[in-house]
Design a protein around this motif. Structure first.
Motif, PDB file in Angstrom:
ATOM      1  N   ASP A   1       0.898  -1.234   0.089  1.00 34.09           N
ATOM      2  CA  ASP A   1       0.112   0.067   0.042  1.00 34.09           C
ATOM      3  C   ASP A   1       0.861   1.269  -0.061  1.00 34.09           C
ATOM      4  OD1 ASP A   1      -2.350  -1.516  -0.031  1.00 34.09           O
ATOM      5  OD2 ASP A   1      -2.577  -1.284   2.159  1.00 34.09           O
ATOM      6  N   ALA A   2       2.051   1.295   0.759  1.00 30.33           N
ATOM      7  CA  ALA A   2       2.737   2.316   0.813  1.00 30.33           C
ATOM      8  C   ALA A   2       3.349   2.551  -0.566  1.00 30.33           C
ATOM      9  CB  ALA A   2       4.031   1.934   1.780  1.00 30.33           C
ATOM     10  N   TRP A   3       3.871   1.360  -1.216  1.00 33.00           N
ATOM     11  CA  TRP A   3       4.573   1.614  -2.539  1.00 33.00           C
ATOM     12  C   TRP A   3       3.545   2.039  -3.383  1.00 33.00           C
ATOM     13  CZ3 TRP A   3       7.977  -3.095  -4.802  1.00 33.00           C
ATOM     14  CH2 TRP A   3       8.437  -2.595  -6.135  1.00 33.00           C
ATOM     15  N   PHE A   4       2.482   1.578  -3.514  1.00 30.95           N
ATOM     16  CA  PHE A   4       1.420   2.115  -4.339  1.00 30.95           C
ATOM     17  C   PHE A   4       0.953   3.570  -4.172  1.00 30.95           C
ATOM     18  CE2 PHE A   4      -3.027   2.724  -5.737  1.00 30.95           C
ATOM     19  CZ  PHE A   4      -2.979   2.320  -7.098  1.00 30.95           C
ATOM     20  N   ALA A   5       0.888   3.980  -2.929  1.00 32.50           N
ATOM     21  CA  ALA A   5       0.830   5.336  -2.848  1.00 32.50           C
ATOM     22  C   ALA A   5       1.677   6.192  -3.208  1.00 32.50           C
ATOM     23  CB  ALA A   5       0.475   5.493  -1.257  1.00 32.50           C
ATOM     24  N   VAL A   6       3.132   5.787  -3.271  1.00 31.95           N
ATOM     25  CA  VAL A   6       4.310   6.555  -3.551  1.00 31.95           C
ATOM     26  C   VAL A   6       4.364   6.627  -5.138  1.00 31.95           C
ATOM     27  CG1 VAL A   6       6.943   6.703  -3.447  1.00 31.95           C
ATOM     28  CG2 VAL A   6       5.337   6.450  -1.526  1.00 31.95           C
TER      29      VAL A   6
ATOM     30  N   LEU B   1       5.113  -0.228  -9.291  1.00 30.84           N
ATOM     31  CA  LEU B   1       4.570  -1.249  -8.628  1.00 30.84           C
ATOM     32  C   LEU B   1       3.794  -2.058  -9.609  1.00 30.84           C
ATOM     33  CD1 LEU B   1       3.913  -3.100  -6.294  1.00 30.84           C
ATOM     34  CD2 LEU B   1       1.976  -1.794  -5.847  1.00 30.84           C
ATOM     35  N   ALA B   2       3.050  -1.578 -10.510  1.00 29.26           N
ATOM     36  CA  ALA B   2       2.549  -2.146 -11.611  1.00 29.26           C
ATOM     37  C   ALA B   2       3.500  -2.906 -12.789  1.00 29.26           C
ATOM     38  CB  ALA B   2       1.443  -1.347 -12.439  1.00 29.26           C
ATOM     39  N   ALA B   3       4.712  -2.385 -12.863  1.00 34.22           N
ATOM     40  CA  ALA B   3       5.875  -2.727 -13.780  1.00 34.22           C
ATOM     41  C   ALA B   3       6.315  -3.783 -13.117  1.00 34.22           C
ATOM     42  CB  ALA B   3       6.740  -1.546 -13.851  1.00 34.22           C
ATOM     43  N   LEU B   4       6.704  -3.765 -11.448  1.00 30.94           N
ATOM     44  CA  LEU B   4       7.151  -5.006 -11.088  1.00 30.94           C
ATOM     45  C   LEU B   4       6.141  -6.171 -11.192  1.00 30.94           C
ATOM     46  CD1 LEU B   4       9.263  -6.285  -9.027  1.00 30.94           C
ATOM     47  CD2 LEU B   4       7.972  -5.497  -7.266  1.00 30.94           C
TER      48      LEU B   4
END
Length: 104
Positions: A41-46, A51-54
């Motif tokens: 969630d933190a990664w998605f917020a930043v 995150l989608a690429a990973l």
């Protein structure tokens, strides 16, 4: 030089972990219940794009890698993941103390 980079990065990860802990604590006090933000969630917020690429990269290599491996790491509370990574990097970059009994 590498030790400096490891310690420098570890220090900033530790600082980010403590900030995440303070944010989670503040949110938990305000809500009167325990609220912890996961690393995902933190990664998605930043940065949702990375995150989608990973996810796309991991699913292309092995769907099991994403489903069991990476999602379990991303479900860990963000402060805990940052603190552990910071401690590991600080430990890897530490300057070894020389023993006074060591020859040379």
């Amino acid at each position: 030089m590498i030790r400096f980079f490891l310690r420098f990065t570890g220090f900033w990860l530790l600082a980010a972990g403590f900030v995440a802990l303070i944010v989670d604590g503040t949110r938990s006090i305000a809500a009167s219940s325990l609220l912890l933000m996961s690393a995902g969630d933190a990664w998605f917020a930043v940065s949702p794009g990375t995150l989608a690429a990973l996810e796309a990269w991991a699913r292309a290599r092995s769907p099991a890698l994403w489903d069991s491996g990476i999602t379990s790491v991303l479900s860990v509370p963000a402060f805990l993941l940052l603190l552990v990574l910071g401690i590991v990097l600080m430990t890897l970059g530490r300057v070894r103390e020389r023993s006074r009994f060591e020859a040379g």
